[in-house]
Design an enzyme around this catalytic site. Structure first.
Site, PDB file in Angstrom:
ATOM      1  N   GLN A   1       0.822  -1.206   0.000  1.00  0.00           N
ATOM      2  CA  GLN A   1       0.000   0.000   0.000  1.00  0.00           C
ATOM      3  C   GLN A   1       0.859   1.260   0.000  1.00  0.00           C
ATOM      4  O   GLN A   1       0.334   2.354  -0.196  1.00  0.00           O
ATOM      5  CB  GLN A   1      -0.906   0.010   1.237  1.00  0.00           C
ATOM      6  CG  GLN A   1      -1.967  -1.074   1.232  1.00  0.00           C
ATOM      7  CD  GLN A   1      -2.845  -1.048   2.464  1.00  0.00           C
ATOM      8  OE1 GLN A   1      -3.082  -2.075   3.075  1.00  0.00           O
ATOM      9  NE2 GLN A   1      -3.349   0.111   2.847  1.00  0.00           N
TER      10      GLN A   1
ATOM     11  N   ARG B   1      -9.132   0.165   7.938  1.00  0.00           N
ATOM     12  CA  ARG B   1     -10.121   1.169   7.569  1.00  0.00           C
ATOM     13  C   ARG B   1     -10.439   2.084   8.744  1.00  0.00           C
ATOM     14  O   ARG B   1     -11.589   2.409   9.004  1.00  0.00           O
ATOM     15  CB  ARG B   1     -11.386   0.507   7.043  1.00  0.00           C
ATOM     16  CG  ARG B   1     -11.207  -0.024   5.631  1.00  0.00           C
ATOM     17  CD  ARG B   1     -12.499  -0.448   5.003  1.00  0.00           C
ATOM     18  NE  ARG B   1     -13.321   0.717   4.669  1.00  0.00           N
ATOM     19  CZ  ARG B   1     -14.184   0.731   3.661  1.00  0.00           C
ATOM     20  NH1 ARG B   1     -14.338  -0.319   2.897  1.00  0.00           N
ATOM     21  NH2 ARG B   1     -14.912   1.792   3.432  1.00  0.00           N
ATOM     22  N   CYS B   2      -9.415   2.485   9.429  1.00  0.00           N
ATOM     23  CA  CYS B   2      -9.581   3.426  10.523  1.00  0.00           C
ATOM     24  C   CYS B   2      -8.310   4.241  10.611  1.00  0.00           C
ATOM     25  O   CYS B   2      -7.228   3.689  10.555  1.00  0.00           O
ATOM     26  CB  CYS B   2      -9.828   2.687  11.824  1.00  0.00           C
ATOM     27  SG  CYS B   2      -9.220   3.526  13.270  1.00  0.00           S
TER      28      CYS B   2
ATOM     29  N   GLU C   1     -12.962   5.329   5.659  1.00  0.00           N
ATOM     30  CA  GLU C   1     -13.268   4.454   6.770  1.00  0.00           C
ATOM     31  C   GLU C   1     -14.400   4.920   7.652  1.00  0.00           C
ATOM     32  O   GLU C   1     -14.628   4.385   8.723  1.00  0.00           O
ATOM     33  CB  GLU C   1     -12.030   4.270   7.653  1.00  0.00           C
ATOM     34  CG  GLU C   1     -11.610   5.510   8.390  1.00  0.00           C
ATOM     35  CD  GLU C   1     -10.506   6.269   7.707  1.00  0.00           C
ATOM     36  OE1 GLU C   1     -10.313   7.436   8.041  1.00  0.00           O
ATOM     37  OE2 GLU C   1      -9.856   5.710   6.829  1.00  0.00           O
TER      38      GLU C   1
END
Length: 782
Positions: free
Chosen positions: A220, A366-367, A736
Site C-alpha cells: 500500500q 479502515r480506521c 473508513e
C-alpha cells in the site's frame, strides 16, 4: 464546447474505469507475474507461541530433489538481515534465531523449483523447541514476574512498550470535581483482522549483472517500502524498484513490511534468480497485521446534562513486536480524537502498550490510526450516560455537540477541527429512521415481550495524515504527490505517490483532472505503484488518498492551467487578464466564441509555444496539508433481540455521512457500504482470540467468521455536505467513516434493547450466547 456533463468531472457517478479489467478477470496481481528461472519460497512457521529454539536441522529438506536452498535466521544473520526495523521504530525478527515469540512466527524458508516441492520440504525441517510460558493478554504481560518476551533488546526488563498521554490532566481532574454525575465504562475492542481477498506476497528479482532489484509486492506504500528495503538490505535505494500491481484489498494489512518480503529478496540476492513468495490464508491470519485489541476504560463527567470532562485509559496489546503503522510521535495513533463530536472542555488520555505472545503489527483496518477505537469508546459512554440520566440518547448528543459557529474548533486534546455541522446529520438520520415513531413502537412491543433496540453513533474522524510539522513515519514526512503531463493531443497521464487497493483511484483522480482542466476522465490515465515511474509518496491508508494526493492532483492541475492560460493568451493574441475559463477552454472575456480548448492549447505547448517559454504542459506537486480533515456523520441502527436465543437481527441501518465534497458519489456509496459491512462483521462475528498457550483461534475462515451477502443487512445511505475549508476542492476523505461509526451503533442498538433491564455493556462481537448470558443475568431471557 463540451458541456460540464460530458466532461464528467467532480460530482458525477462515472463508472469505474478499472472495473473493465477486474470484472473480466484481467487484473494483474503479484501471483500472476512469472519470470524466467523463477523459484518459489515457502515459510516454516512456529507451532508454539513462546519457545526457545535449541537447534534447526535442515539436512533432510536440503536433500529433497528440487530444493535449491533452505534459509534460516542464522544464515540471514551472517548477512546482517536477521532483524528489521518496524514502522513504529522497534525491531522485528525476519527469521527467528533465539526463540519464537508468537504462533505462526517465521522460522525458516525453503526455496525450490516449485511451490509444491517447497511446501513438502517444510515438513522435513527438524526444529528442537523448548516451550516457554506464553503471555496472551497485556494485563498478564505487565504483571510482576511475567515471562520476558523481548529479551533480545538490551535494557528491556519488562513487557512494557510505551506510556503516552494527551490532554490536560489537571483541568480534567477539576472538571470531575465539579461534576454532578460520572459515567464509567470498561470495554474491550477485540482483535480482528483486515483479511483482504488477496493475501500478501512478493516476487523479488535481484539482477546479479546490474545489481538492480525489482520487487513486485502487495504494497500500500511502495515508496516508503523502497526506503525501508534500502535500510534493511543495504542496497542503494536508486537500485531498488518496487512495483505494486493490482491489489486484492489492503485495509491497512499491506502497509507493514513482512518477513516474507525480506526473505524472498535476500534469497534472490544470494541465489541470483527471481524468488516468489505467496502467502496462504492461515499465514495471513496468524502472522500479519491485525486490528484493534484495545482494553479501554472511560469516564465521562457531566454537570446539568452537559459533558464537562473525559478520561480515557487504554491498554494496547501490540503482540511480540511493536509494528503498528502510525505517525511516529503518536504511540497510540490518533486515539486522542476520543472527544468525538462533543464540546468537552477538558480531557485526558493515558495509553500504555505491552508485548504479548501474539502476532504483531496492529494496523488501522479502515480506521485512521485507532480512530475507530476512540469513536467506539465515546459513543458507548454517551449512550450509557443517556440511560443513567434518563435522557433520550439523541437529545443528549444534540445538546453536547460542538456548535456549528465554533469551527474551527480546538479539542481538549489538541486537534483543530477544520469544519463541522453535526446537528443536521443527526436530524437527517432521525428523520429517515423515523426515530420518534420507533421509540413509541419500541414501548408498545416491549409490553408484548419483544426486545427492539435503537442504536445511535455520532462520530468525527481525523484523516488525511498529515502536516509534516507533526506527522511522519520513521522520519519520513507524510506529504503526498502528483505528477501530471498533458500530451500534444490533449490526453493526459497522472502519476501518484499513493496506491489503490480497490478505492477507484483510476476513476476519481481522473475526475479531479477533468474538473480542473476539462479533459474527460477517459482521456486521463492514472498510474500508481511503480517507484521508478511515480513521484515519492507515503501511500494509501488511513483515508489519506483524497485529502492529500487528491489535493496534490488538484494543485498540479492548476499549475498546468496557469501555463495553459499563458499559451492561450499567446494563441489568441490577448493579455492573460482578458481570458476566462469555460469548462474546457480559455475564452476571451466578452467574446466567448474566441477561445482555445485545452486540447488545442496542449498541441501548441509542443508546437507553437511563445519564445522564452519551455515546451511541454506538465506539473508536479508535493502536497503538505496545513491540517487534517474531519469527516463526520450519524448512524442509526434498529435491531430485534430474541429472548430465547440471544440472536439479534438488524431491521434498519440508516447512515448519514459528511465527507465534504464528493468526487464520485457512486464510488463513495460503495466505500461506505463496504465499511458498514466491515463494521457489522466486527460487531457481530469477527474475532481472533487465543487460548492460554497462545494458540490462535481464528486462523482460517471456518473459525474466523466474515459476513457474507446472506448476513449483511441492507443499508440506507444519506449525506450532508460541509466542505473542508483548507482542501483545494473541499474534500475530506471517506475511506473508513462507516467502519468508525457503525460498530458502536450496532452495539448501542443491542444494548438499547436490553437497557431497561439494566444491561449497560456487552463485549463485541455480539455472539448470540454472549447476548443471551447478559439477558439471563438481567432476568429477561426466556
Amino acid at each position: 464546447m463540451a458541456s460540464a456533463h460530458e466532461i464528467r468531472g467532480m460530482g458525477h457517478s462515472v463508472p469505474r474505469k478499472e472495473d473493465q479489467r477486474f470484472i473480466r478477470g484481467k487484473g494483474t496481481y503479484v501471483d500472476d507475474i512469472s519470470l524466467p528461472g523463477m523459484l518459489h519460497l515457502e515459510l516454516l512457521r512456529s507451532p508454539y507461541a513462546h519457545a526457545r529454539i535449541n537447534s534447526i536441522d535442515t539436512s533432510r529438506a536440503e536433500a529433497l530433489p528440487g530444493v535449491v536452498a533452505v534459509i534460516t535466521g542464522e544464515a540471514l544473520a551472517a548477512h546482517g538481515l536477521a532483524w528489521m526495523p518496524t514502522l513504529s521504530g522497534d525491531t522485528q525478527a525476519v527469521l527467528a534465531t533465539d526463540k519464537v515469540r508468537f504462533q505462526g512466527q517465521e522460522i525458516a524458508g525453503v526455496v525450490a523449483e516449485s511451490a509444491y516441492v517447497a511446501k513438502d520440504a517444510l515438513e522435513l525441517i527438524d526444529v528442537d523447541y523448548e516451550p516457554l510460558p506464553a503471555v496472551v493478554t497485556p494485563q498478564q504481560a505487565l504483571e510482576e514476574g511475567a515471562p520476558l518476551i523481548r529479551d533480545d533488546k538490551e535494557g528491556q526488563d519488562s513487557n512494557a512498550i510505551y506510556h503516552w498521554e494527551a490532554g490536560d490532566a489537571e483541568a480534567t481532574d477539576r472538571a470531575f470535581t465539579e461534576a454532578d454525575r460520572v459515567v464509567e465504562l470498561d470495554t474491550f475492542y477485540p482483535r480482528c483482522h483486515p483479511s483482504p481477498l488477496e493475501c500478501c506476497g512478493c516476487l523479488a528479482d535481484v539482477n546479479p549483472a546490474t545489481g538492480k532489484a525489482t520487487i513486485y509486492m502487495t504494497s500500500q506504500a511502495p515508496h516508503a517500502h523502497r526506503t525501508l528495503f534500502a535500510l534493511v538490505a543495504g542496497l542503494p535505494e536508486h537500485q531498488i524498484r518496487i512495483v505494486s500491481p493490482d491489489i486484492g484489498g489492503g485495509f491497512g494489512n499491506k502497509v507493514p513490511i513482512y518477513p516474507g518480503y525480506v526473505v524472498a529478496t535476500a534469497a534472490s540476492l544470494l541465489i541470483g534468480r527471481p524468488v516468489k513468495w505467496s502467502e496462504d490464508r492461515t499465514g495471513n491470519l496468524t502472522s500479519t497485521g491485525f486490528a484493534r485489541d484495545y482494553h479501554m476504560h472511560g469516564e465521562l463527567a457531566l454537570k446539568d446534562g452537559k459533558m464537562i470532562g473525559l478520561r480515557a485509559k487504554l491498554l494496547s496489546d501490540n503482540g511480540a513486536f511493536f509494528a503498528d503503522a502510525q505517525p511516529s510521535k503518536f504511540k497510540a495513533g490518533l486515539f486522542h480524537i476520543v472527544t468525538g463530536s462533543y464540546d468537552i472542555p477538558a480531557a485526558h488520555v493515558v495509553a500504555d502498550g505491552a508485548y504479548t505472545n501474539k502476532a504483531p503489527g496492529g494496523v488501522a483496518y479502515r480506521c485512521s490510526f485507532r480512530v475507530t477505537e476512540a469513536s467506539y469508546l465515546i459513543e458507548r459512554l454517551v449512550q450509557n450516560a443517556a440511560y443513567e440520566l434518563g435522557v433520550d440518547p439523541a437529545e443528549l448528543r444534540r445538546r453536547n455537540f460542538i456548535p456549528a459557529d465554533k469551527f474551527p474548533y480546538t479539542s481538549a486534546t489538541g486537534f483543530e477541527y477544520d469544519s463541522g455541522n453535526y446537528e443536521p446529520a443527526l436530524d437527517l438520520a432521525l428523520e429517515k429512521v423515523k426515530y420518534s415513531e420507533l421509540r413509541e413502537t419500541q414501548k408498545r412491543l416491549r409490553e408484548q415481550g419483544k426486545l427492539i433496540g435503537i442504536g445511535l453513533a455520532s462520530f468525527t474522524e481525523v484523516v488525511g495524515a498529515g502536516p509534516s510539522r507533526q506527522y511522519d513515519i520513521l522520519g519520513i514526512k507524510m506529504f503526498d504527490s502528483a505528477e501530471l503531463r498533458v500530451h500534444p493531443t490533449g490526453k493526459a497521464i497522472l502519476k501518484l505517490g499513493v496506491k489503490s487497493q480497490g478505492q477507484g483511484h483510476e476513476t476519481t483522480f481522473a475526475q479531479i483532472v477533468a474538473h480542473e482542466l476539462g479533459i474527460p476522465p477517459e482521456d486521463v490515465t492514472v498510474q500508481e505503484g511503480d517507484t521508478d515511474n511515480t513521484p515519492y509518496g507515503l501511500g494509501t491508508y488511513a483515508s489519506r488518498s483524497t485529502p492529500v494526493a487528491g489535493a496534490a492532483t488538484s494543485i498540479a492541475s492548476r499549475k498546468v492551467k496557469e501555463k495553459a492560460k499563458k499559451l492561450a493568451a499567446h494563441l489568441l493574441e490577448v493579455d492573460e487578464e482578458d481570458l476566462e475559463w469555460q469548462d474546457d477552454a480559455f475564452a476571451v472575456k466578452g467574446a466567448p466564441d474566441r477561445k482555445k480548448t485545452i486540447q488545442e492549447i496542449a498541441f501548441a505547448a509542443y508546437t507553437d509555444h511563445p519564445e522564452g517559454m519551455e515546451a511541454g504542459l506538465e506539473a508536479v506537486n508535493y502536497y503538505d496539508p496545513p491540517n487534517m480533515t474531519y469527516p463526520f456523520g450519524t448512524y442509526a441502527v434498529v435491531v430485534e433481540v430474541d429472548r430465547g436465543t440471544g440472536e439479534w437481527k438488524v431491521q434498519r441501518v440508516v447512515a448519514v455521512d459528511d465527507c465534504g465534497v464528493r468526487i464520485n458519489p457512486m464510488i463513495v456509496h460503495g466505500q461506505i457500504m463496504g465499511g458498514l459491512t466491515e463494521g457489522f462483521g466486527m460487531a457481530a462475528m469477527e474475532l481472533i482470540t487465543f487460548d492460554e498457550s497462545g494458540n490462535c483461534i481464528g486462523s482460517n475462515f471456518m473459525d474466523y467468521l466474515l459476513p457474507t451477502a446472506m448476513e449483511t443487512p441492507r443499508f440506507e445511505l444519506y449525506e450532508t455536505v460541509t466542505p473542508s475549508p483548507h482542501h483545494p476542492i473541499g474534500c475530506k476523505g471517506v475511506g473508513e467513516s462507516a467502519t468508525v461509526g457503525s460498530p458502536a451503533a450496532y452495539v448501542n442498538a443491542v444494548v438499547d434493547a436490553l437497557a431497561y433491564a439494566g444491561v449497560r455493556n456487552i463485549e463485541m462481537p455480539l455472539m448470540p450466547d454472549r447476548v443471551w448470558e447478559a439477558m439471563a443475568a438481567a432476568g429477561i431471557a426466556e
